[in-house]
Enzyme design. Structure first.
Site, short mmCIF file in Angstrom:
data_model
loop_
_atom_site.label_atom_id
_atom_site.label_comp_id
_atom_site.label_asym_id
_atom_site.label_seq_id
_atom_site.Cartn_x
_atom_site.Cartn_y
_atom_site.Cartn_z
CG ASP A 62 -28.94 57.10 63.71
OD1 ASP A 62 -28.39 56.57 64.68
OD2 ASP A 62 -28.48 57.04 62.45
CE LYS B 62 -7.38 68.38 53.95
NZ LYS B 62 -7.14 67.56 55.11
CG HIS C 189 -8.92 75.10 55.08
ND1 HIS C 189 -8.47 73.91 55.06
CD2 HIS C 189 -8.13 75.90 55.69
CE1 HIS C 189 -7.42 73.87 55.92
NE2 HIS C 189 -7.29 75.03 56.29
CE LYS D 280 -4.91 78.22 54.80
NZ LYS D 280 -4.69 78.53 56.12
CD GLU E 214 0.39 71.92 60.15
OE1 GLU E 214 -0.66 72.51 60.12
OE2 GLU E 214 0.45 70.69 59.95
CG ASP F 160 -3.84 66.03 56.97
OD1 ASP F 160 -5.02 66.16 57.03
OD2 ASP F 160 -2.80 66.51 57.83
CG HIS G 290 -4.55 71.95 52.51
ND1 HIS G 290 -6.01 71.73 52.00
CD2 HIS G 290 -4.62 71.34 53.45
CE1 HIS G 290 -6.74 71.51 53.18
NE2 HIS G 290 -5.73 71.23 54.09
CE LYS H 81 -0.28 67.40 61.04
NZ LYS H 81 -1.04 68.81 61.05
#
Ligand code: BG6
Length: 467
Positions: free
Chosen positions: A85, A138, A168, A172, A206, A225, A230, A316
């Site tokens: 834990d 993040k 991330h 790239k 997306e 998000d 990003h 999305k």
């Protein structure tokens, strides 16, 4: 910043989803390239043993990129496991023991942010934080106030130079390529400014929903998000000035300056959308007001960009999956009627393929002189052996190179820009899946329209019609 290479990698959340999808494949790739040769200690509370973690890593690789038997064998031999834990000091005493002679570990927190504080405090108490680096994922906070609080907790234990905040997108290649294109080509500098560019737009589309992340996403929404992190990173690479040196802080200074020049976004410059069916996703509130689509406009009050509108659109359940940037030029003064001219453009595609394209006009064939529109395209598909973002970022963090990580002041500036629009209860408009968002988004449209990325076709060198 110390240049010591981390002598162990500890990853919390070893039995979790991120480890399964991204971390094991990155670790195998690092081993394969000869970049990982230190103990890799997974920590989790799952009641597991080392053999189970090895089996899990094998399974992860089978599903995500494939098992390379030699590299996997080596990775297995580097793997260790500590079960326990995160509230319990004995977990961290066991970790200290497992670290053995390693005194400069990198602790990667692939765990929900609510646990960050507990874990870093336990690391400090158990003497695992001395000489160590910490890598976090993040979201870095939920708004400006919580981001400041998180930074305070981290900075209470680690120096800023030992904190690596992963976004991330910075790992790239095509995101870095925008900087290479701008600063390695003399001609680019000549036009990439307010004198020639009329507008810049960034689309992150997306064609899937929120999948099994309903509960997380419903607390988050598109702006938190992907926009605040990003897409602002892409924006910073597009808009920054050439750094005066190439060290991490000189580069990161320039990126922070871009954000400092951006006023907080006004409510009238944001349209929020939600795809139909979102409220039926497990974990999503039946009356959810969370956006799954955002279109916004902002300005950068710098010498280079003042007066040029920047547009960002992300969502999305849109028709394709692609991230693309389009800078539209001002039209030339000419005898040719304006209605016949299409503005030139520069297009960077970040995914699924890597493209840099210049949109231009030229004379078509035929008896009558007439103008046609097309693109000069430099493109390439991803190649086997390309470095994945996580491989690049974990390797850089273990080397102590902070260039590709978000700095404290950057993160706080990014929250400052979006903080007001997160709190104003701006209405959410519904849109049909597989469309480009709610019709209200037309209000936030660049002159010449949005460029909807076209995916799944070869782009011949002079063929694609400009918008
Ligand atoms: C993540 C977001 O950070 O980035 C996801 O939480 C999003 O919602 C993902 O789908 C996109 O990443 P990529 O690399 O697939 O473009």
């Amino acid at each position: 910043m110390s240049a010591t290479h981390s002598d162990a990698l500890v990853f919390f959340g070893a039995t979790g989803d991120l480890a399964y999808k991204k971390i094991f494949p990155a670790l195998q790739a690092m081993v394969k390239r000869g970049h990982l040769n230190v103990p890799v200690i997974g920590v989790a509370k799952a009641g597991w043993n080392l053999d189970q973690l090895r089996a899990r890593s094998h399974d992860s690789l089978e599903k995500h990129g494939g098992v390379d038997s030699a590299a996997f064998e080596k990775l297995s031999s580097l793997l260790r496991y500590v079960d326990g834990d995160y509230q319990d000091p004995s977990t961290f005493n066991a970790l200290r023991k497992e670290l053995g002679n390693a005194h400069n570990p990198a602790h990667y927190l692939a765990i929900p942010p609510v646990l960050f504080e507990t874990v870093v405090e336990q690391l400090a108490k158990s003497n695992c934080a001395n000489g160590a680096r910490v890598i976090i994922e993040k979201p870095f906070g939920h708004d400006l106030a919580s981001a400041k609080e998180l930074n305070k907790v981290l900075l209470g234990i680690f120096d800023e130079s030992d904190i690596f905040r992963i976004d991330h997108y910075l790992g790239k290649t095509p995101v870095s390529n925008m900087i290479a294109f701008r600063f390695a080509n003399t001609f680019a500098e000549a036009f990439w400014n307010r004198n020639y560019i009329a507008s810049v737009q960034i689309t992150m589309a997306e064609n899937f929903g929120v999948e099994d992340r309903g509960a997380f996403y419903d607390q988050t929404g598109t702006v938190r998000d992907v926009v605040q992190n990003h897409l602002f990173q892409i924006l910073s690479n597009l808009a920054m000035e050439p750094p005066v040196r190439t060290d991490s802080e000189s580069v990161r200074d320039e990126k922070v300056k871009v954000l400092k020049a951006i006023p907080a976004i006004e409510a009238k410059n944001l349209v929020r959308g939600q795809f139909r069916g979102y409220r039926d996703v497990k974990g999503v509130a039946k009356d959810s007001q969370t956006e799954t689509f955002a279109a916004l406009q902002l300005e950068i009050n710098s010498w280079r960009w003042k007066g040029v509108p920047f547009y960002i659109r992300a969502g999305k359940c849109l028709p394709v999956t692609s991230t693309e940037v389009l800078g539209r030029f001002r039209k030339p003064p000419t005898l040719i009627p304006d209605s016949v001219l299409t503005a030139n453009h520069l297009r960077f595609r970040i995914s699924p393929d890597v493209t840099i394209a210049m949109g231009l006009m030229f004379l078509g064939q035929g008896e009558k002189l007439s103008l046609e529109t097309g693109e000069m395209v430099a493109a390439r598909a991803p190649r086997a052996g390309d470095m994945d973002a996580y491989e690049r970022l974990l390797g850089a963090a273990m080397e102590g190179d902070a260039t590709l990580f978000a700095r404290e002041d950057y993160v706080e500036e990014a929250w400052r820009i979006v903080d007001p629009i997160l709190k104003q209860g701006i209405p959410v408009h519904s849109y049909a899946p597989n469309t480009w968002g709610p019709e209200q988004a037309e209000r936030i449209t660049p002159v010449g329209g949005w460029d909807n990325p076209i995916v799944g076709q070869d782009t011949p060198s002079i063929a694609r019609q400009a918008a």
